[in-house]
Scaffold this motif. Structure first.
Motif, PDB file in Angstrom:
ATOM      1  N   SER A 253      -5.984   9.743  -1.901  1.00 46.56           N
ATOM      2  CA  SER A 253      -6.396   8.389  -2.268  1.00 46.56           C
ATOM      3  C   SER A 253      -7.748   8.010  -1.687  1.00 46.56           C
ATOM      4  O   SER A 253      -8.311   6.986  -2.051  1.00 46.56           O
ATOM      5  CB  SER A 253      -5.336   7.382  -1.795  1.00 46.56           C
TER       6      SER A 253
ATOM      7  N   LYS B  31      -4.947   4.304  -7.132  1.00 43.75           N
ATOM      8  CA  LYS B  31      -4.871   4.268  -5.666  1.00 43.75           C
ATOM      9  C   LYS B  31      -4.215   5.516  -5.095  1.00 43.75           C
ATOM     10  O   LYS B  31      -4.328   5.777  -3.893  1.00 43.75           O
ATOM     11  CB  LYS B  31      -4.110   3.031  -5.209  1.00 43.75           C
TER      12      LYS B  31
ATOM     13  N   PHE C 263       1.637   3.459  -2.435  1.00 41.42           N
ATOM     14  CA  PHE C 263       1.290   3.790  -3.813  1.00 41.42           C
ATOM     15  C   PHE C 263       2.131   4.947  -4.364  1.00 41.42           C
ATOM     16  O   PHE C 263       2.517   4.926  -5.531  1.00 41.42           O
ATOM     17  CB  PHE C 263      -0.200   4.110  -3.893  1.00 41.42           C
TER      18      PHE C 263
ATOM     19  N   ASP D 205       0.820  -1.226   0.000  1.00 38.13           N
ATOM     20  CA  ASP D 205       0.000   0.000   0.000  1.00 38.13           C
ATOM     21  C   ASP D 205       0.847   1.267   0.000  1.00 38.13           C
ATOM     22  O   ASP D 205       0.401   2.322   0.458  1.00 38.13           O
ATOM     23  CB  ASP D 205      -0.941   0.025   1.215  1.00 38.13           C
TER      24      ASP D 205
END
Length: 635
Positions: free
Chosen positions: A273, A79, A51, A49
């Motif tokens: 996000s 994302k 991104f 995660d």
């Protein structure tokens, strides 16, 4: 280098993304441009995660890496809160199925809903069933269109939740509540989920259910359900913020506005996000201004809303802009209503003459003071000026369904049915010609068609038929439009009514009870002669003595022109001494058969007496005619 990376990856577990990232970094230290190592590093960062870090890897790798890992690059953009760029990358020619899935989600997140519907429609069908993607593509493609929940929507909590959201978006709150409860029960019944996973899945369902209960007015149940949510435990920041707002709104009892404002603003800033949709952020902005007004921060609200309105480029009929205009007017008037509020708002209208929200606010204040005439004058002046301008933007504002509806409501207060028909007919004609989406506002067309049906003018009936025809082109199952088309064309163009139209309507209560229909609903009337009927002999009503004139003779025919003015009667004759008929009766003329004149009709009129002589009878008839004119409204 590829062999070295493969050997490093073989010593790590597939789910240990930190070790995979370390292995990729080790290879890149020796060879910075290794495409496989760059690809592996980007994927590992996405799995973790991270991104923004993944996007930096793609930027460092250049076009070669972006093309090699196009799906991963588009996902990283999506994302990172850049759905428009993600859709652009995913929508390039030759996109594989995975990229098309991402394209559908990115266009939806970018609020390009029409394009998202098209992409989801392409992803559905047999191929989706073969790949086991019914829940990911086919069902979602159907949900973006208007439809009733089907049996398969109730089989899994995910599909039930999606169907509930579709109902809520269409305003079907009661059905949405039922589906949300069904989704919650299905999730609780799943044995393969742990208790923690169930809590995580049920959390957004519960937040949505609190919102629906508030909208339905079930405040006590909404407050009780909201109290079961531990808001700090919600991992998704946008959902946490919405849950906090719903908790404030679901309170059945009045709360301290200063405490409410503190709780409302006590949420962290949302990252890019996790940004909200426009309609969500617009509503939350309005809520923030409303909180400020409740805490009497009127000058600050007036200043900030004015700054917001000055930067907007959309039409003032947009709900987000119009609502801010209302809040700006309230703050400028220091929350005053009545004449004081109107006096404070009118100068704003001179500065912002096209401000729809401001105009409607002033009209509402006039209506609260029962000043309907001034409210109608203000609205008609505003709309006439827009129509006289003739620019496309002003005409679109002029015929906005909400403004047309407000004008029709004001006309209905005065009983001006003919003017209402004209207004609705003009509005429907405009939208049928200028609708960019090809789908004019159906609610406005329904109202226009129904109003034109009330007219006996064949031209109005034909217009109504055309309107209902256009509605049926959009929705062939629209029963109201079918009934309207039949009613409009029954006398003006019966050839346009088909048997399919007649079959589409439900049976009337009489038909359902067994009463047979005519052999041809719209065919010629049967030539069979009706059986002779005995004429009813009406009993002569006995007049009261007080209503009988003194010179009344039983059996004598009463003059049918006795209520007409003298100059309009055909039996006017000149005095016998003149020996000829005069066109204009003179004070000494006689009225042939002038019943109702009493004794004054046979004697000379006394000086100074109006009496019931010839002039008096004529004046009485004239005033009777005027009364009829005065009671007939001219629209």
């Amino acid at each position: 280098m590829a062999t070295t990376l493969s050997s490093l990856l073989s010593r790590t577990h597939l789910t240990d993304h930190d070790e995979i990232l370390s292995a990729a970094n080790a290879v890149l230290k020796k060879s910075k441009g290794d495409p496989e190592a760059q690809h592996v590093k980007a994927v590992a960062l996405l799995k973790l995660d991270r991104f923004d870090d993944a996007l930096r890897v793609f930027e460092a790798g250049g076009d070669a890496l972006k093309e090699r890992a196009r799906l991963e690059f588009a996902y990283a953009l999506y994302k990172s809160g850049r759905p428009e760029e993600a859709a652009e990358v995913a929508g390039l020619d030759g996109a594989e199925r995975g990229l098309r899935h991402l394209l559908a989600q990115a266009t939806y997140r970018a609020e390009e809903f029409e394009r998202a519907r098209e992409v989801y429609g392409q992803l559905g069908g047999r191929e989706a069933q073969t790949r086991g993607e019914e829940n990911d593509s086919g069902r979602e493609g159907e949900l973006v269109q208007k439809k009733k929940p089907a049996r398969e929507d109730l089989e899994a909590f995910e599909t039930a939740y999606n169907a509930a959201c579709g109902c809520i978006a269409r305003g079907e709150l009661g059905q949405g509540e039922v589906l949300l409860r069904r989704a919650r029960d299905l999730c609780n019944a799943l044995e393969e989920l742990t208790e923690e996973e169930k809590v995580a899945e049920i959390m957004p369902i519960t937040v949505q259910l609190v919102y629906v209960l508030c909208r339905l007015g079930k405040m006590e149940e909404a407050e009780r359900l909201s109290s079961t949510i531990h808001i700090p435990d919600i991992p998704d920041l946008s959902t946490r913020h919405i849950a906090q707002v719903n908790a404030l709104c679901s309170s059945a009892e009045p709360t301290n506005p200063y405490l409410s404002q503190r709780l409302f603003s006590n949420t962290p800033k949302l990252p890019a996000s996790d940004r909200l949709f426009t309609y969500q952020s617009s509503t939350l902005r309005q809520n923030a201004y409303a909180m400020d007004l409740l805490t009497l921060k009127t000058s600050g609200v007036a200043k900030s809303t004015s700054a917001f309105l000055s930067t907007q480029t959309d039409l003032p009929t947009s709900s987000s802009i119009a609502t801010i205009s209302v809040l700006n007017a309230a703050a400028t008037a220091n929350l005053q209503t009545g004449k004081a509020g109107i006096k404070a708002m009118l100068p704003l209208l001179e500065k912002r003459p096209n401000d729809v929200g401001l105009v409607l606010t002033i009209i509402q204040l006039y209506l609260k003071d029962n000043n309907h005439g001034t409210a109608l004058t203000l609205l008609t002046t505003f709309l006439n000026r827009l129509e006289a301008s003739g620019t496309p933007a002003d005409l679109e504002i002029r015929y906005t369904p909400g403004l047309v509806g407000a004008l029709v409501s004001l006309y209905s207060l005065q009983g001006r049915s003919a003017t209402i028909r004209t207004e609705l007919a003009n509005a429907s004609a405009y939208w049928q010609e200028h609708s960019q989406s090809g789908r004019p506002p159906s609610s406005l067309l329904r109202a226009a068609g129904s109003a034109l049906l009330a007219s006996q003018d064949p031209t109005d009936l034909r217009k109504a038929g055309e309107i209902f025809e256009s509605l049926l082109e959009t929705d062939p199952a629209d029963r109201l439009a079918t009934a309207g088309l039949i009613a409009a064309y029954a006398t003006t163009a019966p050839e346009k009514i088909t048997q399919a139209h007649l079959d589409a309507l439900p049976l009337s209560p009489l038909e359902a009870a067994g009463v047979a229909r005519p052999p041809a609903a719209l065919g010629p009337v049967s030539a069979k002669r009706a059986a002779p009927q005995k004429e009813k002999q009406n009993k002569a009503k006995k007049l009261r003595k007080s209503r009988i004139p003194k010179d009344f003779e039983e059996g004598k025919k009463v003059d049918p022109e006795r209520w007409l003015p003298m100059r309009e009667r055909r039996g006017v004759v000149a005095e016998e001494k003149a020996g000829s008929r005069s066109e204009t009766p003179t004070p000494g003329s006689k009225i042939v058969g002038g019943g109702g004149g009493g004794q004054g009709a046979q004697k000379k009129k006394k000086k100074g007496k109006g009496g019931s002589g010839e002039v008096g009878a004529g004046l009485g008839g004239y005033m009777c005619g005027m009364a009829g004119v005065l009671h007939c409204r001219v629209d």
